[in-house]
Design a protein around this motif. Sequence first.
Motif, PDB file in Angstrom:
ATOM      1  N   SER A 143       0.823  -1.223   0.000  1.00 58.01           N
ATOM      2  CA  SER A 143       0.000   0.000   0.000  1.00 58.01           C
ATOM      3  C   SER A 143       0.853   1.268   0.000  1.00 58.01           C
ATOM      4  O   SER A 143       0.423   2.307  -0.520  1.00 58.01           O
ATOM      5  CB  SER A 143      -0.925  -0.006   1.223  1.00 58.01           C
ATOM      6  N   LYS A 144       2.066   1.199   0.549  1.00 59.04           N
ATOM      7  CA  LYS A 144       2.937   2.378   0.540  1.00 59.04           C
ATOM      8  C   LYS A 144       3.396   2.709  -0.872  1.00 59.04           C
ATOM      9  O   LYS A 144       3.643   3.879  -1.192  1.00 59.04           O
ATOM     10  CB  LYS A 144       4.158   2.134   1.422  1.00 59.04           C
ATOM     11  N   ARG A 145       3.517   1.691  -1.718  1.00 59.21           N
ATOM     12  CA  ARG A 145       4.031   1.914  -3.072  1.00 59.21           C
ATOM     13  C   ARG A 145       2.917   2.056  -4.103  1.00 59.21           C
ATOM     14  O   ARG A 145       3.203   2.231  -5.293  1.00 59.21           O
ATOM     15  CB  ARG A 145       4.940   0.755  -3.468  1.00 59.21           C
ATOM     16  N   THR A 146       1.686   1.960  -3.676  1.00 56.84           N
ATOM     17  CA  THR A 146       0.571   2.026  -4.606  1.00 56.84           C
ATOM     18  C   THR A 146       0.139   3.475  -4.779  1.00 56.84           C
ATOM     19  O   THR A 146      -0.083   4.197  -3.801  1.00 56.84           O
ATOM     20  CB  THR A 146      -0.622   1.190  -4.091  1.00 56.84           C
ATOM     21  N   ARG A 147       0.002   3.883  -6.031  1.00 59.42           N
ATOM     22  CA  ARG A 147      -0.400   5.251  -6.338  1.00 59.42           C
ATOM     23  C   ARG A 147      -1.732   5.292  -7.095  1.00 59.42           C
ATOM     24  O   ARG A 147      -2.485   6.247  -6.942  1.00 59.42           O
ATOM     25  CB  ARG A 147       0.680   5.943  -7.188  1.00 59.42           C
ATOM     26  N   GLU A 148      -2.035   4.299  -7.887  1.00 58.37           N
ATOM     27  CA  GLU A 148      -3.249   4.328  -8.694  1.00 58.37           C
ATOM     28  C   GLU A 148      -4.479   4.099  -7.820  1.00 58.37           C
ATOM     29  O   GLU A 148      -4.479   3.230  -6.947  1.00 58.37           O
ATOM     30  CB  GLU A 148      -3.185   3.253  -9.782  1.00 58.37           C
ATOM     31  N   PRO A 149      -5.553   4.852  -8.042  1.00 59.82           N
ATOM     32  CA  PRO A 149      -6.782   4.657  -7.238  1.00 59.82           C
ATOM     33  C   PRO A 149      -7.373   3.260  -7.392  1.00 59.82           C
ATOM     34  O   PRO A 149      -7.901   2.687  -6.435  1.00 59.82           O
ATOM     35  CB  PRO A 149      -7.729   5.737  -7.780  1.00 59.82           C
ATOM     36  N   GLY A 150      -7.301   2.706  -8.600  1.00 62.08           N
ATOM     37  CA  GLY A 150      -7.834   1.368  -8.807  1.00 62.08           C
ATOM     38  C   GLY A 150      -7.086   0.314  -8.017  1.00 62.08           C
ATOM     39  O   GLY A 150      -7.693  -0.611  -7.455  1.00 62.08           O
ATOM     40  N   ASP A 151      -5.766   0.452  -7.941  1.00 63.95           N
ATOM     41  CA  ASP A 151      -4.962  -0.497  -7.169  1.00 63.95           C
ATOM     42  C   ASP A 151      -5.247  -0.378  -5.676  1.00 63.95           C
ATOM     43  O   ASP A 151      -5.307  -1.384  -4.954  1.00 63.95           O
ATOM     44  CB  ASP A 151      -3.470  -0.260  -7.436  1.00 63.95           C
ATOM     45  N   LYS A 152      -5.430   0.873  -5.219  1.00 69.98           N
ATOM     46  CA  LYS A 152      -5.741   1.061  -3.802  1.00 69.98           C
ATOM     47  C   LYS A 152      -7.105   0.453  -3.459  1.00 69.98           C
ATOM     48  O   LYS A 152      -7.277  -0.154  -2.392  1.00 69.98           O
ATOM     49  CB  LYS A 152      -5.723   2.548  -3.460  1.00 69.98           C
ATOM     50  N   ALA A 153      -8.075   0.629  -4.364  1.00 68.44           N
ATOM     51  CA  ALA A 153      -9.403   0.046  -4.120  1.00 68.44           C
ATOM     52  C   ALA A 153      -9.327  -1.480  -4.100  1.00 68.44           C
ATOM     53  O   ALA A 153      -9.997  -2.135  -3.284  1.00 68.44           O
ATOM     54  CB  ALA A 153     -10.381   0.520  -5.191  1.00 68.44           C
ATOM     55  N   SER A 212      -7.858  -2.555  -0.782  1.00 67.82           N
ATOM     56  CA  SER A 212      -8.836  -2.379   0.299  1.00 67.82           C
ATOM     57  C   SER A 212      -9.886  -3.494   0.262  1.00 67.82           C
ATOM     58  O   SER A 212     -10.279  -4.027   1.310  1.00 67.82           O
ATOM     59  CB  SER A 212      -9.512  -1.009   0.174  1.00 67.82           C
ATOM     60  N   ASP A 213     -10.332  -3.841  -0.939  1.00 67.43           N
ATOM     61  CA  ASP A 213     -11.305  -4.932  -1.062  1.00 67.43           C
ATOM     62  C   ASP A 213     -10.702  -6.256  -0.610  1.00 67.43           C
ATOM     63  O   ASP A 213     -11.370  -7.060   0.065  1.00 67.43           O
ATOM     64  CB  ASP A 213     -11.787  -5.039  -2.511  1.00 67.43           C
ATOM     65  N   CYS A 214      -9.455  -6.499  -0.962  1.00 65.67           N
ATOM     66  CA  CYS A 214      -8.797  -7.746  -0.550  1.00 65.67           C
ATOM     67  C   CYS A 214      -8.649  -7.817   0.965  1.00 65.67           C
ATOM     68  O   CYS A 214      -8.841  -8.875   1.576  1.00 65.67           O
ATOM     69  CB  CYS A 214      -7.427  -7.863  -1.220  1.00 65.67           C
ATOM     70  N   LEU A 215      -8.304  -6.686   1.582  1.00 67.17           N
ATOM     71  CA  LEU A 215      -8.152  -6.673   3.033  1.00 67.17           C
ATOM     72  C   LEU A 215      -9.493  -6.916   3.730  1.00 67.17           C
ATOM     73  O   LEU A 215      -9.583  -7.695   4.686  1.00 67.17           O
ATOM     74  CB  LEU A 215      -7.556  -5.346   3.484  1.00 67.17           C
ATOM     75  N   ALA A 216     -10.537  -6.244   3.225  1.00 67.85           N
ATOM     76  CA  ALA A 216     -11.860  -6.438   3.822  1.00 67.85           C
ATOM     77  C   ALA A 216     -12.331  -7.879   3.640  1.00 67.85           C
ATOM     78  O   ALA A 216     -12.898  -8.481   4.562  1.00 67.85           O
ATOM     79  CB  ALA A 216     -12.859  -5.462   3.199  1.00 67.85           C
ATOM     80  N   SER A 217     -12.107  -8.443   2.459  1.00 67.74           N
ATOM     81  CA  SER A 217     -12.511  -9.825   2.203  1.00 67.74           C
ATOM     82  C   SER A 217     -11.732 -10.809   3.065  1.00 67.74           C
ATOM     83  O   SER A 217     -12.290 -11.788   3.578  1.00 67.74           O
ATOM     84  CB  SER A 217     -12.317 -10.148   0.721  1.00 67.74           C
TER      85      SER A 217
END
Length: 502
Positions: free
Chosen positions: A323-333, A336-341
């Motif tokens: 997550s520290k190296r992620t810049r694209e909004p789609g990648d961040k979403a 987040s979905d993977c963590l919630a799942s």
Amino acid sequence: MALGPRLEFRQAQSLTLTPQLMQSIRLLQLSHLELNEFVDAELLRNPLLERAEGDGASVTGDMTEAADQPETGSGFADTLDSAVHLPTAEAIAEHLDTAVEDVFPEQHRSEGQVSSGRERDSVDWSEAPDLDQFLSARPRLSEHLERQANLILRTASDRLIAGALIGQLDEAGYLNAPLDTTAEQLGAELADVEAVLGALQGCEPVGVFARDLAECLAIQLREANRLDPLMQGLLAHLPMLAEHNLSGLQRAIGCDREDLLDMLAELRRLDPRPGLAFDSGPAETVVPDVFVRLAPDGGWGIELNSEVLPRVLVDRVYYATVSKRTREPGDKAFLSDCLASANWLTKSLDQRAQTIIKTAAEIVRQQDGFLRHGIAYLRPMTLKMVADAIDMHESTVSRVTSNKYLATPRGLFEMKYFFTTAIAASDGGGDHSAEAVRHRIRQLIESESHSDVLSDDTIAAMLKREQGIELARRTVAKYREGMNIPSSVIRRRQKRDLATMA
């Protein structure tokens, strides 16, 4: 009052089934095999999930708050332990009463070569081959018949018909599909299909491709050159044989009693299901989900089977790094979905385990008499009784008990087995379980003699007199037929014939 549009605000509460909640409910009714398949699919889809390695602590429950029961080694475990400590391949072969080359063919030494003590001490038993790898597998019935069909049939069209007929066999080797339907599907003449069937009925095992029991037995008798007119008459009256109407069979066939008994003895040597000698598919072993053991203080200890319980972990270090190296909004979403799942899955698995152990504990509490004394003490129990006791909905209990098994001192039982209907006692006592009543009916029938066969009315009267169970005659007949027990007339003939033959 004038009519017109207007805005109103209302506050209400409602339960909405979110996709995650629906998935969590679905997890409750999955068996351990289906659950492991689901978890494996989630591990492939979600990079933040990983399977926990090693043995983890299992969820346990003790209804009497007793200490955990110490593990006692079973005979199978003792055998494995003794096998592990055998020092050499020669010792293992001697222990199994066979030759070394039959156990470890790739490790077989030439004659005269002797291993030293140092070699024995350096054997790596973790890399020793599994004995199951050298067990011969039973051939499949379809493959066995296809090899024979290719030898006895000459034309490609006949082999095509044979392949269709082989595909229509059941696991016992019987042909259930009508020949005219098969001919229509293949676009072939009915006479050609019948000719191919006649050729295939000579294949091994003898008796396959029969369309009923009489034809199966006739094929085997014809192969042994024993299909005479008397035997044909016997096969034509198999329903009378099922009713043990031997006197009627004698009159229908036209033989004496001695000849009839000889023919019956010959029929008993035949195989009514020849296809079962072949492997019809992988055998699935029933593995218990919950262990029920007697605790030291006399109570019951309940423990989930950790071997079949999937354990997953959420890799939060990997999530923080990515997550520290992620810049694209789609990648961040996506992260987040993977963590919630992942969080949802771990929570759902823990909730599923807690629900199973709570339900199993209540079943054991209510069926304490069955576990201690046997099926005669099985109490009537419904889903509502368990649901009310553990403060859950009936549908939840129904899902939890589906495809789940309890390993008890009395054997392995499906959780659904303990839910039986209640039969009221005529004397005002406690209700009786329908399963316990069926067990008592079976006991009464098994203890009867050939001179005193019990009718359904007599059984109903005995149940009322002995245990205060008031059943109608038709209810006794329904329970008896459900256990595949014939009527009193047929049982009287069976027992009389057995007494005569003895």
